[in-house]
Write a protein that holds these residues in place. Sequence first.
Motif, PDB file in Angstrom:
ATOM      1  N   ARG A  11       0.857  -1.189   0.000  1.00  0.00           N
ATOM      2  CA  ARG A  11       0.000   0.000   0.000  1.00  0.00           C
ATOM      3  C   ARG A  11       0.890   1.236   0.000  1.00  0.00           C
ATOM      4  N   GLN A  40     -11.217  -5.026  -0.530  1.00  0.00           N
ATOM      5  CA  GLN A  40     -11.830  -3.720  -0.789  1.00  0.00           C
ATOM      6  C   GLN A  40     -13.205  -3.621  -0.119  1.00  0.00           C
ATOM      7  N   GLY A  45     -11.554  -0.219   1.717  1.00  0.00           N
ATOM      8  CA  GLY A  45     -12.434   0.317   0.668  1.00  0.00           C
ATOM      9  C   GLY A  45     -11.739   1.183  -0.364  1.00  0.00           C
ATOM     10  N   ASP A  46     -10.608   1.769   0.003  1.00  0.00           N
ATOM     11  CA  ASP A  46      -9.935   2.687  -0.925  1.00  0.00           C
ATOM     12  C   ASP A  46      -8.697   2.056  -1.569  1.00  0.00           C
ATOM     13  N   MET A  47      -8.536   0.730  -1.443  1.00  0.00           N
ATOM     14  CA  MET A  47      -7.335   0.102  -2.002  1.00  0.00           C
ATOM     15  C   MET A  47      -7.414   0.088  -3.536  1.00  0.00           C
ATOM     16  N   ALA A  48      -6.400   0.649  -4.171  1.00  0.00           N
ATOM     17  CA  ALA A  48      -6.431   0.786  -5.634  1.00  0.00           C
ATOM     18  C   ALA A  48      -5.983  -0.507  -6.311  1.00  0.00           C
ATOM     19  N   VAL A  49      -6.857  -1.038  -7.161  1.00  0.00           N
ATOM     20  CA  VAL A  49      -6.572  -2.234  -7.959  1.00  0.00           C
ATOM     21  C   VAL A  49      -7.100  -1.961  -9.356  1.00  0.00           C
ATOM     22  N   ARG A  50      -6.282  -2.205 -10.369  1.00  0.00           N
ATOM     23  CA  ARG A  50      -6.780  -2.016 -11.741  1.00  0.00           C
ATOM     24  C   ARG A  50      -7.209  -3.380 -12.264  1.00  0.00           C
ATOM     25  N   TRP A  51      -8.409  -3.471 -12.767  1.00  0.00           N
ATOM     26  CA  TRP A  51      -8.895  -4.739 -13.314  1.00  0.00           C
ATOM     27  C   TRP A  51     -10.001  -4.410 -14.285  1.00  0.00           C
ATOM     28  N   ILE A  97       1.238   4.524  -9.115  1.00  0.00           N
ATOM     29  CA  ILE A  97       0.260   5.595  -8.912  1.00  0.00           C
ATOM     30  C   ILE A  97      -0.271   5.463  -7.485  1.00  0.00           C
ATOM     31  N   ARG A  98      -0.911   4.346  -7.221  1.00  0.00           N
ATOM     32  CA  ARG A  98      -1.332   4.051  -5.850  1.00  0.00           C
ATOM     33  C   ARG A  98      -1.494   2.555  -5.674  1.00  0.00           C
ATOM     34  N   VAL A 101      -1.661  -0.132  -8.454  1.00  0.00           N
ATOM     35  CA  VAL A 101      -1.837   0.479  -9.777  1.00  0.00           C
ATOM     36  C   VAL A 101      -0.592   1.269 -10.178  1.00  0.00           C
TER      37      VAL A 101
ATOM     38  N   TYR B 500     -19.895  -0.645  -1.294  1.00  0.00           N
ATOM     39  CA  TYR B 500     -19.858  -2.051  -1.715  1.00  0.00           C
ATOM     40  C   TYR B 500     -21.096  -2.810  -1.235  1.00  0.00           C
ATOM     41  N   ASN B 549      -9.313   6.026  -5.971  1.00  0.00           N
ATOM     42  CA  ASN B 549     -10.083   5.522  -4.836  1.00  0.00           C
ATOM     43  C   ASN B 549     -11.318   4.757  -5.323  1.00  0.00           C
TER      44      ASN B 549
END
Lengths: 284, 688
Positions: A11, A40, A45-51, A97-98, A101, B500, B549
């Motif tokens: 993180r 998440q 809830g704010d964890m950045a994941v690109r998918w 980025i974060r 990501v 969510y 976010n």
Amino acid sequence: MGYQAKFKVWRGDAEGGDFVDYRVDVEEGEVVLDIMHRLQATQAGDMAVRWNCKAGKCGSCSAEVNGRPRLMCMTRMSTFGEDEEISVAPIRTFPVIRDLVTDVDFNYAKAREVPAFAPPEGVAPGEYRMAQADVERSQEFRKCIECFLCQNVCHVVRDHEENKEPFSGPRFLMRYAELDMHPLDVRNRKEDAQEDGGLGYCNITKCCTEVCPEHIKITDNALIPMKERVVDRKYDPLVWLGKKIFKRQELEQRGATGAQSLENPGPDNGSALDADRIGPVGTS
Amino acid sequence: MTDPGTTTAFEAAGEGATDVAAVTHHTYDVLVIGAGGAGLRAAIEARLRGKRVAIICKSLFGKAHTVMAEGGIAASMGNANPRDNWEVHFRDTMRGGKFLNNWRMAELHAKEAPQRVWELETYGALFDRTPDGKISQRNFGGHNFPRLAHVGDRTGLELIRTLQQKIVSLQQEDFARTGDYESDLAVFHEYTITELLKDGDRIAGAFGYRRPTGELVCFHSAAVVLATGGVGKSFKVTSNSWEYTGDGHALAMRAGAKLLNMEFVQFHPTGMVWPPSVKGILVTESVRGDGGVLKNSEGERFMFNYIPEVFREQYATSEDEGDRWYTDADNNRRPPELLPRDEVARAINNEVKEGRGSPAGGVYLDVSSRMPAAEITRRLPSMYHQFKELADVDITAGPMEVGPTCHYVMGGVEVDPDTAASAVPGLFAAGEVAGGMHGSNRLGGNSLSDLLVFGCRAGAGAAAYLDGLAEVPTVSDASVTSAREDVERPIHNSGGENAYTVHQELQQTMNDLVGIIRKADEMELALKKLHELRDRIPRVAVDGRRAYNPGWHLALDLRNMLMVSECIAMAALERQESRGGHTRDDYPTMDENWRQELLVCSLQDGPDGPTVQLEHQGQPAMREDLFDLFELDELKKYYTGDELGGHRSDAPPRQTRGTEGAGDEAERSSSTTETGGDPGGELTGGGA
């Protein structure tokens, strides 16, 4: 059936960061991306994941799982022991980025440096004829989902920021090969690959092939044949004599077609609509 | 991707805002929202017509949901069977949609699809080939001839990559001319548009945010093309990706456009059902097109029990005949595994309900007993890969377990077929976000062709609109402030709902109560739950960081998913019949009186703010020459007696219907005589 797994997820952002420990439920048949989504929804809830597709078709969710570059959506939890601690980190070659990501714009910049498909002159749309055996070579490379894992793992750029300028990376060197092997492409790709793509930097360690989730034989089928073609061409004295003039002509032609298609957006560019067929609806 | 250098940032402090972020402004002629097949084709067209274009997408460039399309792109090129032509394709499309389709869209689609496919080859696409070097075409449900151009089972990826590379080639041309790749065609990836901005009645721009940074952006554009895809993320079991949150549908509604046919949601018959985490992921229809068969737990090929009356003449009644069709389509009828998707999905649903399902609650799809392993891995490489890696199943050795999954929404923005213009001046829509083309049910393969045909028309429509525009509309500060407040609300909220959790409740509601088989009382309950969610969504709160976010992003997508869910539930409750992608347990049959009734949703101001309103709207009567493409006996199955007047069977036959149809006319007439008015004579093989 379910159990609690131990995860370490990186993180942070461009300023820095660290691995954070999580304990999270795992159900039967799940993949690492499912676990990231559960984190998440329940703990971060704010964890950045690109998918995107979650089916191994879009190439968005690349990460380093236990240090190995993988698509998170295709990494099954059953490949790990229930007691094993699993680390998930962003791919290393590109700026963070974060969280998981990274900024992969390097790849989009390199994509723009590869001259586009050069169609044969005088062959109208609908008149293209190619044999299946001939298209299959390039089709293998067009299976690429642009996950950029090969770009990430290639040691030419992974630990050498200075090589990012002259070197396109395996994905785009493969694009040169794909166009070179396209049955109807009319541009000479050898010089482009060598001089603009930095093909010479590649010393065929096959790291790219090993991580490719599409199992494309990048080194054997794209990079090595391309290197051989470049060598053949380089040692041909006639080619050596004429190549500078030829290259300039090619560049001038490219500029001219660009201007043309802006000024003449008519039927010539194949995209005009047949005016006769456009009429108000409901007239009978 | 870098932003063009034409931006200026300024402070637009909202009243009482606790933290003030700058809004970055960009100006373009045409703004294309969505970078799938329709968006990219629209952008190419607008740029070729001399406009400065920006493409905006939520994912990275090249990752759009179009990459998920597997089977192929339908176009009557006639490469596999020379008897195919646009008229046959048109008929198949109308039948697939149970004649509720906008016939003008179906006509344009059938006529222009071949051009759009051939054009892709000039952009560098490499389709699979026939022995004589043309584009190969495969069979698919509801298509009378092998019609789908394909690249193995990754056709969508080829389409996206080809269009992406064409965009890059146009940028290279611009670079040669201006020294800037993005001078005339810019891609803003990982941006989300949250609101369309208007000047009076007209579109003036759009407001949104940049996902990686949370930076707020305002685009000034007089023409906006919506190409945002569908709504599947409102359902729990879906083949759709996270992007499919009904953004374009909701943006259009809020801007004053109308949505039609929202009750028609396609449940693809074959999604994965095991393991649970992959439930819903698509199993391509090509498996059936190439010979795969559906069996229940008793080993029966059950689809033979589910051939509906309207398709009785066109499908094989024995396994032998169905099997012969793969090699001799002219003298045999197609197997019922290749019925349109709505029929197959309902059949599977029923088999499972009656206790003949597989352990995981699906049925068996078997290709392993139908062709050699090497053939399977060549024709269906990504299916092989997908099952091997995600389910540990070897499809060359045994059957797959499959069941229905929410796949596609036939409903969408009401548009003018020729220009893709919505009722709001300056607003265009193409692809899945547009409604009408597919009627009550879309045929497989007709989506990719829809994207290209109407993407192209939308780009042309937007360019023509701008050429006729006397004055450029302007974005007001008030509209920017208001859009900004909506975007920042979840950040300023504290201690509210979890995005969510609300999303899961919404998905469960739609899945359970407005799913594949619908009942009035369940839909009433769904609407009640949706109204509760409508009150809760504005209270969703997220952790305050703006950079990438996902909780914040989901919070903003929720209101769009809610709005389209309300439209679906309201229209589904209103339509008291079963047709295509709308099946009522309490009204199980198709009713010809409903064929010309379109249900239209719009947003109307009320005491508690804007709410979704539903109206009935008539369908324009089909143009005479198109009507005459069908036999009267077939039309009688769909039309009321009053609507059948004026068919060619009432009058002496005409000589020609225009150049395109001339060749087929002779053949069609002959098949009619020989088969004695058999509906769609070509289906039984003409002179057979």
